[in-house]
Motif scaffolding. Sequence first.
Motif, PDB file in Angstrom:
ATOM      1  N   VAL A  12       3.693  20.329  62.444  1.00 24.95           N
ATOM      2  CA  VAL A  12       4.409  21.112  61.432  1.00 24.95           C
ATOM      3  C   VAL A  12       4.735  20.230  60.238  1.00 24.95           C
ATOM      4  O   VAL A  12       4.560  20.636  59.085  1.00 24.95           O
ATOM      5  CB  VAL A  12       5.683  21.755  62.028  1.00 24.95           C
ATOM      6  N   ALA A  13       5.192  19.014  60.506  1.00 19.02           N
ATOM      7  CA  ALA A  13       5.517  18.095  59.414  1.00 19.02           C
ATOM      8  C   ALA A  13       4.276  17.777  58.579  1.00 19.02           C
ATOM      9  O   ALA A  13       4.342  17.748  57.348  1.00 19.02           O
ATOM     10  CB  ALA A  13       6.145  16.816  59.962  1.00 19.02           C
ATOM     11  N   ALA A  14       3.156  17.551  59.235  1.00 19.53           N
ATOM     12  CA  ALA A  14       1.923  17.241  58.505  1.00 19.53           C
ATOM     13  C   ALA A  14       1.511  18.401  57.599  1.00 19.53           C
ATOM     14  O   ALA A  14       1.069  18.196  56.465  1.00 19.53           O
ATOM     15  CB  ALA A  14       0.803  16.904  59.484  1.00 19.53           C
ATOM     16  N   ALA A  15       1.684  19.611  58.082  1.00 25.55           N
ATOM     17  CA  ALA A  15       1.244  20.782  57.329  1.00 25.55           C
ATOM     18  C   ALA A  15       2.236  21.235  56.261  1.00 25.55           C
ATOM     19  O   ALA A  15       1.825  21.683  55.186  1.00 25.55           O
ATOM     20  CB  ALA A  15       0.968  21.936  58.291  1.00 25.55           C
ATOM     21  N   TYR A  16       3.527  21.123  56.536  1.00 27.53           N
ATOM     22  CA  TYR A  16       4.516  21.746  55.657  1.00 27.53           C
ATOM     23  C   TYR A  16       5.454  20.777  54.939  1.00 27.53           C
ATOM     24  O   TYR A  16       6.139  21.176  54.001  1.00 27.53           O
ATOM     25  CB  TYR A  16       5.335  22.793  56.431  1.00 27.53           C
ATOM     26  N   MET A  17       5.509  19.525  55.336  1.00 26.07           N
ATOM     27  CA  MET A  17       6.380  18.564  54.654  1.00 26.07           C
ATOM     28  C   MET A  17       6.044  18.454  53.158  1.00 26.07           C
ATOM     29  O   MET A  17       6.962  18.340  52.340  1.00 26.07           O
ATOM     30  CB  MET A  17       6.305  17.196  55.341  1.00 26.07           C
ATOM     31  N   GLU A  26      10.820  24.507  41.793  1.00 29.60           N
ATOM     32  CA  GLU A  26      11.262  25.850  42.154  1.00 29.60           C
ATOM     33  C   GLU A  26      12.682  25.792  42.730  1.00 29.60           C
ATOM     34  O   GLU A  26      12.864  25.734  43.943  1.00 29.60           O
ATOM     35  CB  GLU A  26      10.317  26.464  43.189  1.00 29.60           C
ATOM     36  N   PRO A  27      13.707  25.837  41.848  1.00 26.11           N
ATOM     37  CA  PRO A  27      15.091  25.738  42.324  1.00 26.11           C
ATOM     38  C   PRO A  27      15.458  26.828  43.338  1.00 26.11           C
ATOM     39  O   PRO A  27      16.236  26.588  44.248  1.00 26.11           O
ATOM     40  CB  PRO A  27      15.922  25.863  41.056  1.00 26.11           C
ATOM     41  N   VAL A  33      15.135  27.788  51.452  1.00 24.70           N
ATOM     42  CA  VAL A  33      14.902  26.872  52.570  1.00 24.70           C
ATOM     43  C   VAL A  33      16.233  26.511  53.234  1.00 24.70           C
ATOM     44  O   VAL A  33      16.319  26.426  54.467  1.00 24.70           O
ATOM     45  CB  VAL A  33      14.124  25.622  52.106  1.00 24.70           C
ATOM     46  N   ASP A  34      17.278  26.341  52.443  1.00 26.37           N
ATOM     47  CA  ASP A  34      18.598  26.050  53.001  1.00 26.37           C
ATOM     48  C   ASP A  34      19.073  27.176  53.913  1.00 26.37           C
ATOM     49  O   ASP A  34      19.602  26.923  54.995  1.00 26.37           O
ATOM     50  CB  ASP A  34      19.601  25.807  51.876  1.00 26.37           C
ATOM     51  N   GLN A  35      18.860  28.409  53.499  1.00 31.10           N
ATOM     52  CA  GLN A  35      19.234  29.557  54.340  1.00 31.10           C
ATOM     53  C   GLN A  35      18.422  29.579  55.633  1.00 31.10           C
ATOM     54  O   GLN A  35      18.957  29.860  56.709  1.00 31.10           O
ATOM     55  CB  GLN A  35      19.046  30.868  53.577  1.00 31.10           C
ATOM     56  N   HIS A  36      17.153  29.282  55.542  1.00 27.78           N
ATOM     57  CA  HIS A  36      16.316  29.249  56.739  1.00 27.78           C
ATOM     58  C   HIS A  36      16.723  28.096  57.656  1.00 27.78           C
ATOM     59  O   HIS A  36      16.749  28.253  58.879  1.00 27.78           O
ATOM     60  CB  HIS A  36      14.830  29.151  56.366  1.00 27.78           C
ATOM     61  N   ALA A  37      17.055  26.955  57.081  1.00 27.22           N
ATOM     62  CA  ALA A  37      17.498  25.814  57.890  1.00 27.22           C
ATOM     63  C   ALA A  37      18.791  26.168  58.628  1.00 27.22           C
ATOM     64  O   ALA A  37      18.950  25.845  59.811  1.00 27.22           O
ATOM     65  CB  ALA A  37      17.703  24.581  57.016  1.00 27.22           C
ATOM     66  N   ALA A  38      19.701  26.851  57.951  1.00 28.75           N
ATOM     67  CA  ALA A  38      20.949  27.274  58.599  1.00 28.75           C
ATOM     68  C   ALA A  38      20.658  28.259  59.730  1.00 28.75           C
ATOM     69  O   ALA A  38      21.273  28.179  60.805  1.00 28.75           O
ATOM     70  CB  ALA A  38      21.892  27.904  57.568  1.00 28.75           C
ATOM     71  N   ALA A  39      19.717  29.158  59.518  1.00 26.12           N
ATOM     72  CA  ALA A  39      19.356  30.123  60.561  1.00 26.12           C
ATOM     73  C   ALA A  39      18.743  29.421  61.774  1.00 26.12           C
ATOM     74  O   ALA A  39      19.029  29.781  62.923  1.00 26.12           O
ATOM     75  CB  ALA A  39      18.396  31.168  60.010  1.00 26.12           C
ATOM     76  N   ALA A  90       7.558  33.063  57.119  1.00 26.60           N
ATOM     77  CA  ALA A  90       7.087  32.001  58.015  1.00 26.60           C
ATOM     78  C   ALA A  90       6.969  30.662  57.296  1.00 26.60           C
ATOM     79  O   ALA A  90       7.371  29.633  57.847  1.00 26.60           O
ATOM     80  CB  ALA A  90       5.754  32.394  58.647  1.00 26.60           C
ATOM     81  N   THR A  91       6.432  30.655  56.087  1.00 28.61           N
ATOM     82  CA  THR A  91       6.311  29.375  55.382  1.00 28.61           C
ATOM     83  C   THR A  91       7.683  28.824  55.020  1.00 28.61           C
ATOM     84  O   THR A  91       7.892  27.606  55.081  1.00 28.61           O
ATOM     85  CB  THR A  91       5.438  29.476  54.114  1.00 28.61           C
ATOM     86  N   LEU A  92       8.613  29.698  54.663  1.00 27.89           N
ATOM     87  CA  LEU A  92       9.978  29.233  54.393  1.00 27.89           C
ATOM     88  C   LEU A  92      10.607  28.660  55.648  1.00 27.89           C
ATOM     89  O   LEU A  92      11.274  27.622  55.615  1.00 27.89           O
ATOM     90  CB  LEU A  92      10.829  30.366  53.825  1.00 27.89           C
ATOM     91  N   ARG A  93      10.388  29.328  56.781  1.00 27.34           N
ATOM     92  CA  ARG A  93      10.973  28.854  58.039  1.00 27.34           C
ATOM     93  C   ARG A  93      10.375  27.506  58.437  1.00 27.34           C
ATOM     94  O   ARG A  93      11.087  26.592  58.847  1.00 27.34           O
ATOM     95  CB  ARG A  93      10.748  29.917  59.121  1.00 27.34           C
ATOM     96  N   LEU A  94       9.065  27.364  58.312  1.00 25.52           N
ATOM     97  CA  LEU A  94       8.414  26.105  58.672  1.00 25.52           C
ATOM     98  C   LEU A  94       8.772  24.984  57.689  1.00 25.52           C
ATOM     99  O   LEU A  94       8.915  23.824  58.090  1.00 25.52           O
ATOM    100  CB  LEU A  94       6.902  26.307  58.761  1.00 25.52           C
ATOM    101  N   THR A  95       8.961  25.329  56.434  1.00 22.34           N
ATOM    102  CA  THR A  95       9.428  24.342  55.457  1.00 22.34           C
ATOM    103  C   THR A  95      10.853  23.911  55.792  1.00 22.34           C
ATOM    104  O   THR A  95      11.194  22.729  55.688  1.00 22.34           O
ATOM    105  CB  THR A  95       9.336  24.908  54.024  1.00 22.34           C
ATOM    106  N   ALA A  96      11.672  24.853  56.227  1.00 20.23           N
ATOM    107  CA  ALA A  96      13.037  24.526  56.644  1.00 20.23           C
ATOM    108  C   ALA A  96      13.025  23.611  57.858  1.00 20.23           C
ATOM    109  O   ALA A  96      13.843  22.688  57.955  1.00 20.23           O
ATOM    110  CB  ALA A  96      13.823  25.807  56.945  1.00 20.23           C
ATOM    111  N   VAL A  97      12.114  23.841  58.775  1.00 15.80           N
ATOM    112  CA  VAL A  97      11.975  22.951  59.929  1.00 15.80           C
ATOM    113  C   VAL A  97      11.661  21.536  59.439  1.00 15.80           C
ATOM    114  O   VAL A  97      12.235  20.562  59.925  1.00 15.80           O
ATOM    115  CB  VAL A  97      10.886  23.472  60.898  1.00 15.80           C
TER     116      VAL A  97
END
Length: 109
Positions: A12-17, A26-27, A33-39, A90-97
């Motif tokens: 996941v890190a290799a693909a989405y980091m 993109e502010p 991403v912060d909201q997804h990380a909290a979730a 999904a991309t937001l969630r994986l970016t949050a990961v």
Amino acid sequence: MNDSSACPLVGVAAAYMPRLSEFTFEPGLVAAVDQHAAAVCDALVPAQRRPVDEPETRSVRREDLSDYVLGFTDWLSEVDWVEPVGHDFATLRLTAVCWLIREYDLLAA
């Protein structure tokens, strides 16, 4: 999990980091991403398991996040998800990961 090569977070890190670099341009992405990380954190340690009188402090363990990622990516496979150009749930969630991986230094040896 001591072998980081077997850890699902590595892929996941290799693909989405690299998407974390988009924060500069993109502010709104930072907030999403912060909201997804909290979730994700809430899914790992639900509020009902936290003592009521304790201030909310987040700590993410590699094993817990790995289990979450395995379940999430299994679900993506089941629904035949294809990564879009841009950002979807999904991309937001994986970016949050990835943000959590970086924030908590989860791939350190």
